[in-house]
Design a protein around this motif. Structure first.
Motif, PDB file in Angstrom:
ATOM      1  N   GLU A  24     -10.533  -2.379  18.651  1.00 25.49           N
ATOM      2  CA  GLU A  24     -11.210  -3.601  18.220  1.00 25.49           C
ATOM      3  C   GLU A  24     -12.046  -3.334  16.975  1.00 25.49           C
ATOM      4  O   GLU A  24     -13.243  -3.609  16.912  1.00 25.49           O
ATOM      5  N   PRO A  51      -6.134  -3.658  17.699  1.00 25.55           N
ATOM      6  CA  PRO A  51      -6.472  -4.279  18.987  1.00 25.55           C
ATOM      7  C   PRO A  51      -6.957  -3.272  20.026  1.00 25.55           C
ATOM      8  O   PRO A  51      -7.649  -3.660  20.971  1.00 25.55           O
ATOM      9  N   PHE A  54      -5.039 -12.885  17.679  1.00 33.77           N
ATOM     10  CA  PHE A  54      -5.683 -11.987  16.726  1.00 33.77           C
ATOM     11  C   PHE A  54      -4.710 -11.638  15.609  1.00 33.77           C
ATOM     12  O   PHE A  54      -3.597 -11.175  15.868  1.00 33.77           O
ATOM     13  N   ALA A  82     -11.994 -14.532  19.207  1.00 35.83           N
ATOM     14  CA  ALA A  82     -10.760 -14.466  18.421  1.00 35.83           C
ATOM     15  C   ALA A  82     -10.913 -15.157  17.069  1.00 35.83           C
ATOM     16  O   ALA A  82     -10.516 -14.611  16.032  1.00 35.83           O
ATOM     17  N   TRP A  84      -6.349  -5.346  11.722  1.00 35.88           N
ATOM     18  CA  TRP A  84      -7.024  -5.391  13.021  1.00 35.88           C
ATOM     19  C   TRP A  84      -6.360  -4.385  13.956  1.00 35.88           C
ATOM     20  O   TRP A  84      -5.137  -4.385  14.108  1.00 35.88           O
TER      21      TRP A  84
END
Length: 455
Positions: free
Chosen positions: A445, A442, A284, A420, A440
């Motif tokens: 999300e 993580p 990612f 991904a 992004w």
């Protein structure tokens, strides 16, 4: 020296090109002959249900859908499969698919208009989904909720919440889902990936992907003039999008319109960035910033015909992805490490890889390129180089899905990989349209325009 880049089961050498047709024929013969593929190396005789026929249904059978039907038919004997039902909203595609598959299997599949009809069929084991991009995630979610294994074309999704919902539904099930980034199953990318993962390149700081094409891509589909609204279901085609008047150009040339597709990111970058994730074992991006525009084909398209994005990854490298539809300059990919560069010569799908050692600098020696050792990535037993490109008809990826349907192991491009690459493409498209760098997170999300807090 170049020999230090050799990893087990991979041969690198200077060689002459292999005939493209011979390369494709040999690949097809190996798969159709029942060769065992990596990760699912189980004999059919040792798998419960190995002798049962896999019953397939197919939703969305346009150009790519026709390719998938052909691929499945070439595996019908070696992997004991049959197309049992076909589904397309447009009457013409539906009838064509029924006739084509009758020719493949000797009997006509059931033909239905709506996905719900096909998903209700209890004798369907696996569903192929090759509809327009905006419906991939919703239909994948529906198929898994109906208890079906699925092969879904890339990108797995282009709306983050929809892609996330599809992924979560798959993970809560026991269904086998293969995403259509087929190069993960092809032998030359697999050999190159071993080199990238071996450490032979040294620390990789940058990956460059440049794929070009000279032409008004996705414009000029003949079906635009053939379709009649009464022969399809326009509102069902819109899926999760707002209602609007029937538009045959949008129906078939959807990749040019931003509400349905991001164009270059969805179609081309999804393949390129998926390979980067696989080669680099980093999945990612932390951030993305994009630019581009309609510079070559002023034909009413919304999506860019010239596009570039830069992504940064947690392991500490940058990815540059670039495509121009106004010039067919040679395409390439290169993984740039301190010890060596792994080059892929050609555009999307090219099986020709080369390792070039990193030695000296141009500042110290203007002729240093001639002194750098280089070797091509070869497979055991091969004597000629593969071509600079292949078509989208390789059999390995579909075969891998069939094998995993029997073994219940995860396929080469699972829903994790699909999610991904979808995130990377969504981020790139969002940055392009907003004109801002995006990030992004993580943990949540989510994608935002501010740097997320890091632990």
């Amino acid at each position: 020296m170049a020999h230090r880049f050799i990893v087990p089961e991979v041969i690198m050498s200077e060689s002459s090109p292999m005939n493209r047709r011979a390369f494709l024929s040999k690949s097809a013969a190996v798969i159709a002959g029942g060769a065992v593929l990596p990760r699912t190396a189980l004999s059919y005789g040792n798998i419960v249900g190995a002798n049962d026929r896999i019953s397939l249904g197919h939703i969305g059978i346009g150009n790519r859908g026709g390719d998938l039907d052909l691929i499945a038919s070439k595996l019908k004997s070696s992997h004991h499969v049959e197309m049992t039902a076909v589904c397309d909203l447009w009457k013409v595609n539906r009838e064509k698919a029924a006739a084509t598959n009758q020719g493949y299997y000797g009997r006509s599949p059931r033909a239905v208009q709506h996905p719900e009809e096909l998903l209700m069929m209890k004798d369907i084991d696996g569903v192929l989904i090759s509809t327009p991009e905006h419906s991939h995630s919703p239909l994948l979610k529906m198929a898994v909720e109906a208890g079906k294994d699925a092969y879904v074309e890339k990108p797995m999704g282009n709306v983050l919440n929809e892609a996330k919902a599809a992924r979560d539904t798959v993970l809560q099930s026991k269904n086998i889902v293969q995403v259509g980034t087929q190069h993960r199953s092809e032998p030359y990318p697999q050999a190159a990936q071993k080199i990238a993962r071996s450490g032979a390149l040294g620390d990789v700081s940058k990956v460059e992907v440049v794929w070009n094409y000279h032409g008004p891509r996705w414009r000029g589909r003949p079906e635009v003039k053939e379709i009649r609204e009464q022969d399809t279901d326009w509102q069902k085609w819109l899926m999760t999008k707002p209602a609007r008047p029937f538009d045959p150009q949008m129906y078939f040339e959807f990749r040019l319109y931003k509400e349905f597709s991001s164009g270059i990111p969805d179609q081309w970058m999804s393949h390129g960035i998926d390979l980067v994730h696989w080669f680099m074992d980093d999945h990612f991006p932390m951030s993305a910033v994009s630019n581009g525009g309609v510079f070559a084909w002023h034909d009413g398209r919304e999506n860019a015909d010239t596009f570039q994005t830069l992504l940064e990854y947690p392991k500490g490298f940058m990815v540059s992805y670039s495509t121009s539809f106004g010039n067919d300059a040679p395409s390439f990919t290169r993984y740039m490490g301190k010890n060596a560069t792994l080059m892929n010569l050609g555009g999307e799908g090219s099986p020709r890889y080369q390792v070039v050692e990193e030695k000296g600098t141009h500042e110290d020696d203007a002729d240093i390129d001639e002194k750098r050792g280089s070797k091509f990535v070869m497979l055991p037993g091969e004597t000629g180089l593969p071509p600079l490109g292949i078509d989208d008809l390789s059999l390995e990826h579909m075969a891998n899905w069939f094998e995993c349907m029997r073994s219940r192991q995860q396929p080469h491009a699972s829903v994790h990989e699909g999610f991904a690459h979808s995130v990377a493409c969504i981020m790139s498209a969002q940055s392009y349209w907003s004109g801002k760098k995006v990030y992004w997170d993580p943990k949540s999300e989510t994608i935002s325009e501010s740097t997320p807090a890091r632990a």
